[in-house]
Motif scaffolding. Structure first.
Motif, mmCIF file in Angstrom:
data_model
loop_
_atom_site.group_PDB
_atom_site.id
_atom_site.type_symbol
_atom_site.label_atom_id
_atom_site.label_comp_id
_atom_site.label_asym_id
_atom_site.label_seq_id
_atom_site.Cartn_x
_atom_site.Cartn_y
_atom_site.Cartn_z
ATOM 1 N N THR A 24 1.434 -6.166 49.404
ATOM 2 C CA THR A 24 0.150 -5.592 48.976
ATOM 3 C C THR A 24 0.170 -5.198 47.510
ATOM 4 O OG1 THR A 24 0.876 -3.385 49.684
ATOM 5 C CG2 THR A 24 -0.331 -4.710 51.283
ATOM 6 N N GLY A 25 1.255 -5.521 46.785
ATOM 7 C CA GLY A 25 1.385 -5.064 45.411
ATOM 8 C C GLY A 25 0.369 -5.667 44.462
ATOM 9 N N THR A 26 -0.042 -6.882 44.722
ATOM 10 C CA THR A 26 -1.045 -7.533 43.886
ATOM 11 C C THR A 26 -1.818 -8.530 44.750
ATOM 12 O OG1 THR A 26 -1.399 -8.790 41.840
ATOM 13 C CG2 THR A 26 0.533 -9.345 43.137
ATOM 14 N N SER A 27 -2.998 -8.898 44.298
ATOM 15 C CA SER A 27 -3.870 -9.737 45.126
ATOM 16 C C SER A 27 -3.295 -11.130 45.341
ATOM 17 C CB SER A 27 -5.256 -9.839 44.481
ATOM 18 O OG SER A 27 -5.165 -10.437 43.209
ATOM 19 N N GLU A 85 -1.543 -18.296 31.955
ATOM 20 C CA GLU A 85 -1.693 -17.621 30.665
ATOM 21 C C GLU A 85 -3.142 -17.652 30.189
ATOM 22 O OE1 GLU A 85 0.386 -15.899 29.068
ATOM 23 O OE2 GLU A 85 2.317 -16.399 29.969
ATOM 24 N N PHE A 86 -3.905 -18.624 30.670
ATOM 25 C CA PHE A 86 -5.279 -18.793 30.192
ATOM 26 C C PHE A 86 -6.315 -18.616 31.300
ATOM 27 C CE2 PHE A 86 -2.305 -21.506 27.884
ATOM 28 C CZ PHE A 86 -2.471 -21.039 26.587
ATOM 29 N N ALA A 87 -5.893 -18.610 32.549
ATOM 30 C CA ALA A 87 -6.812 -18.444 33.678
ATOM 31 C C ALA A 87 -6.371 -17.242 34.500
ATOM 32 C CB ALA A 87 -6.832 -19.703 34.547
ATOM 33 N N SER A 88 -7.266 -16.701 35.295
ATOM 34 C CA SER A 88 -6.935 -15.533 36.106
ATOM 35 C C SER A 88 -5.906 -15.907 37.170
ATOM 36 C CB SER A 88 -8.192 -14.972 36.768
ATOM 37 O OG SER A 88 -8.643 -15.826 37.784
ATOM 38 N N ASN A 89 -5.049 -14.969 37.483
ATOM 39 C CA ASN A 89 -3.966 -15.226 38.438
ATOM 40 C C ASN A 89 -4.472 -15.600 39.838
ATOM 41 O OD1 ASN A 89 -2.607 -14.388 36.207
ATOM 42 N ND2 ASN A 89 -1.648 -12.609 37.140
ATOM 43 N N PRO A 90 -5.413 -14.837 40.429
ATOM 44 C CA PRO A 90 -5.887 -15.219 41.770
ATOM 45 C C PRO A 90 -6.517 -16.603 41.809
ATOM 46 C CG PRO A 90 -6.551 -12.961 41.252
ATOM 47 C CD PRO A 90 -6.024 -13.564 39.991
ATOM 48 N N MET A 150 5.029 -15.977 42.917
ATOM 49 C CA MET A 150 5.597 -14.974 42.013
ATOM 50 C C MET A 150 5.382 -15.354 40.549
ATOM 51 S SD MET A 150 9.045 -13.602 43.802
ATOM 52 C CE MET A 150 8.882 -12.439 45.173
ATOM 53 N N CYS A 151 5.572 -16.626 40.225
ATOM 54 C CA CYS A 151 5.440 -17.045 38.829
ATOM 55 C C CYS A 151 4.002 -17.004 38.333
ATOM 56 C CB CYS A 151 6.003 -18.458 38.652
ATOM 57 S SG CYS A 151 7.798 -18.537 38.794
ATOM 58 N N VAL A 152 3.036 -17.003 39.232
ATOM 59 C CA VAL A 152 1.649 -16.938 38.790
ATOM 60 C C VAL A 152 1.322 -15.565 38.201
ATOM 61 C CG1 VAL A 152 0.435 -16.044 40.827
ATOM 62 C CG2 VAL A 152 -0.626 -17.843 39.455
ATOM 63 N N SER A 153 2.184 -14.577 38.455
ATOM 64 C CA SER A 153 1.976 -13.244 37.884
ATOM 65 C C SER A 153 2.547 -13.112 36.482
ATOM 66 C CB SER A 153 2.622 -12.178 38.784
ATOM 67 O OG SER A 153 2.013 -12.133 40.053
#
Length: 644
Positions: A300-303, A535-540, A570-573
């Protein structure tokens, strides 16, 4: 000629202002021949997927609004029924998120987060190296349970108060030394421009700073109408800023932005020495990186973790391997290693390699500025007063929720769910919603006590009702990120459409040439790809687009899907190189201590550290934990069903 050039530039300006509208209209029309020329389910689903992905990446429309595109295009193209699409927008993770937000609302309402942060910094001390490490540890801990955005917004004002005390004391020291004719060794590093400032100019600069600076305190989480964007994902509203995109649970966080003139003055001449400026840079960047690291630890730490868990459980319902306990066991060592390596990297980059000087706990080695900084932290902690009854109740609920999550299905021993006759009915969301519901019932005032609870953030602190609950619906509503709920639901809808239409199988067949690569190489390529795009788009949005593709790739290559999906999640964060990478970066950048070049230089190292540690984890302790050496039966069943 000049008139023509001016007219041409005016046209370009108008087109640039209307770029989002152009994208919204042009992209669907330009891709429309695909479903018209090839009226198959795969082509129609691909059309919806590409339109939604472009809207997400370009942010031509709000992320939540773009997530609604499958809700009307799938029924129109005959991919899914309207009722089937609607069912994808509310899943088990929605209830899990609601329960966590109830606990987060109680933590923030009663200032428990601030007490934890200040106490951990007091333990670490005021030596630059230990101060940075202390702030990183408390930020990681808070970010495990709260969103990365809200954690950064909570901790950064505390860090800013400490940094201002450091700068203030440094200016006073330079004043004293200039009178005595003795200069410290640090002052040899002062820039030429700073050396030319006499003490009267320094005093005037400091007085102006103190008069202009608004109090940097914990910002309230409010909703409001957004203004014009300022270029890096922030929208100023009434001297505040709403973070537009979100990696965590909070869609909007009000953060006070330092005045632009003050930021420019601070970068040029306010810092007493270059070393002080380096300390400010190091501490500021450490907070945003620590928030990212902490978000990896819990499901639940991030979406993005929630998106992965729900999409994985939806695609592979027979796989009972992803829960709070297994995720924590895998990710906690990653976070610890990343925390230490990131701290060492930032220390080397900004503070040098003299760890004995910057990390010594000896009182004899403390300078006047360090003692003043410790005093400032202790004063902030003293303002909180003694621990209150609501803080105790919130802490008990916090520990209880964690223990119930861990012991539900630990794997190595029977969990508490084995006490029930029917299996598979109770999930982490059951615990979350139950405890969140109780917070609406338990009184915030101690039983048989006439004293009222103290709460600086609550509008109801003066409520005479002795049975006023720990949180109200208004507290919950203020923090509940409905945009993230809809965004996650849009991802589920896209995944369901890819499965029903057969698009995921078609994508997998196109990726068969990669079958000659070993699993670790496929995983490494996926990690590098998503960490670059994010780096250029939102993580979700990035993860939602890539998860179905990577799942199909794993099934085609007969690789355990967890081997590619967990590292990619994990790397998407790790979008930490630019202010637009994620909201915590934008919040830290707004304080004016760091430049974009500083963020790129430090963030590139953190990115490499993150990818390397995740790859180490998935090829070592991740192998026995998730049984990654063989293609699992639950993936075989999914592959056979998809092929049919």
């Amino acid at each position: 000629m000049r008139l023509e050039a001016a007219a041409r530039m005016d046209v370009f300006r108008k087109l640039w202002r209307a770029r989002k509208l152009i994208v919204v209209v042009f992209i669907p029309l330009s891709l429309l021949p695909l479903p018209l020329v090839h009226p198959t389910s795969e082509a129609c689903c691909a059309y919806v997927l590409m339109v939604t992905a472009v809207y997400w990446v370009s942010e031509a429309v709000p992320l939540g609004a773009a997530a609604l595109v499958p809700a009307f295009l799938y029924p129109l193209f005959g991919v899914l029924k309207s009722s089937e699409v609607a069912a994808e927008y509310c899943k088990d993770t929605t209830l899990l998120l609601m329960g966590v937000i109830c606990l987060a609302a109680s933590i923030e309402k009663w200032n428990l987060h601030k007490r934890i942060a200040l106490r951990m910094v007091m333990i670490a001390g005021a030596k630059p190296g230990m101060l940075v490490l202390g702030f990183m540890c408390c930020t990681v801990f808070l970010s495990m349970w709260l969103s990365n955005t809200s954690t950064t917004a909570m901790v950064m004002p505390i860090a800013e108060a400490v940094l201002q005390q450091l700068i203030c004391t440094g200016l006073a020291d330079s004043h004293d030394y200039s009178e005595s004719g003795d200069a410290p060794e640090e002052d040899s590093a002062v820039s030429t421009k700073e050396e030319n400032l006499d003490k009267n100019q320094l005093e005037l600069l400091y007085q102006n700073e103190q008069n202009e600076r608004p109090k940097q305190d914990l910002c309230s989480f409010t909703e409001g109408q957004a203004g014009e964007p300022n270029g890096f994902g922030l929208q100023p509203v009434l001297n505040k800023t709403f973070v537009r995109q979100s990696n965590g649970h909070l869609p909007q966080v009000a953060v006070e932005i330092p005045n632009v003139k003050r930021v420019r003055a601070r970068r040029d001449s306010q810092y007493p020495t270059k070393r002080d400026h380096m300390i400010c840079k190091c501490l500021s960047l450490s907070i945003t990186y620590a928030a990212t690291i902490g978000g990896l630890i819990t499901i639940t730490g991030t979406s993005t973790n929630l998106i992965f868990a729900e999409q994985f459980n939806t695609r592979y319902p027979e796989a009972k391997v992803i829960n709070f306990g297994t995720w924590f066991i895998f990710s906690f060592p990653i976070a610890i290693i990343m925390l230490v390596l990131t701290w060492l990297w930032l220390h080397f980059l900004f503070l040098g390699c003299n760890f004995r000087e910057t990390c010594s706990l000896s009182k004899k080695r403390k300078t006047r500025r360090e003692m003043m900084s410790e005093q400032r932290i202790q004063e902030e902690y003293a303002k909180l007063g003694p621990i209150s009854y609501p803080e105790v109740v919130t802490g008990i609920f916090f520990i209880l929720m964690t223990l119930l999550w861990f012991t539900r299905e630990p794997g190595f021993v029977p969990g508490w769910t084995s006490l029930f006759e029917k299996k598979g009915y109770r999930t982490d969301a059951t615990v979350s919603v139950l405890l969140g519901f109780l917070l609406f019932l338990i009184p915030a005032r101690r039983p048989f006590s006439s004293s009222s609870p103290s709460c600086s953030n609550s509008e109801d602190s003066s409520d005479p009702d002795p049975l006023a609950p720990m949180i109200t619906w208004k507290d919950f509503q203020r923090l509940m990120p409905w945009e993230i709920v809809i965004l996650v639901g849009g991802g589920y809808a896209l995944a369901a459409g890819c499965k029903v239409s057969g698009l995921s199988v078609w994508i997998g067949r196109q990726l068969e040439p990669m079958s000659g690569l070993p699993p670790w190489a496929v995983t490494l390529l996926a990690c590098l790809l998503v960490s670059a795009v994010t780096e250029f788009a939102s993580n979700p949005a990035t993860l939602t687009v890539f998860l179905p593709i990577l799942s199909a790739l794993s099934e085609t290559l007969l690789i355990n899907p967890l081997h590619t999906l967990i590292p990619s999640t994990m790397c998407v964060s790790f979008g930490v190189m630019l202010p637009v990478g994620n909201p915590p970066n934008a919040i830290v950048f707004s304080y004016g201590h760091v430049k974009i070049s500083d963020m790129v230089k430090a963030g590139f190292g953190v990115n490499l550290i993150g990818v390397a540690v995740v790859m180490l984890a998935i090829t070592t302790w991740g192998v026995p934990l998730f049984n990654l050496t063989e293609f699992p039966a639950w993936a075989v069943a999914r592959n056979v069903t998809g092929g049919l």
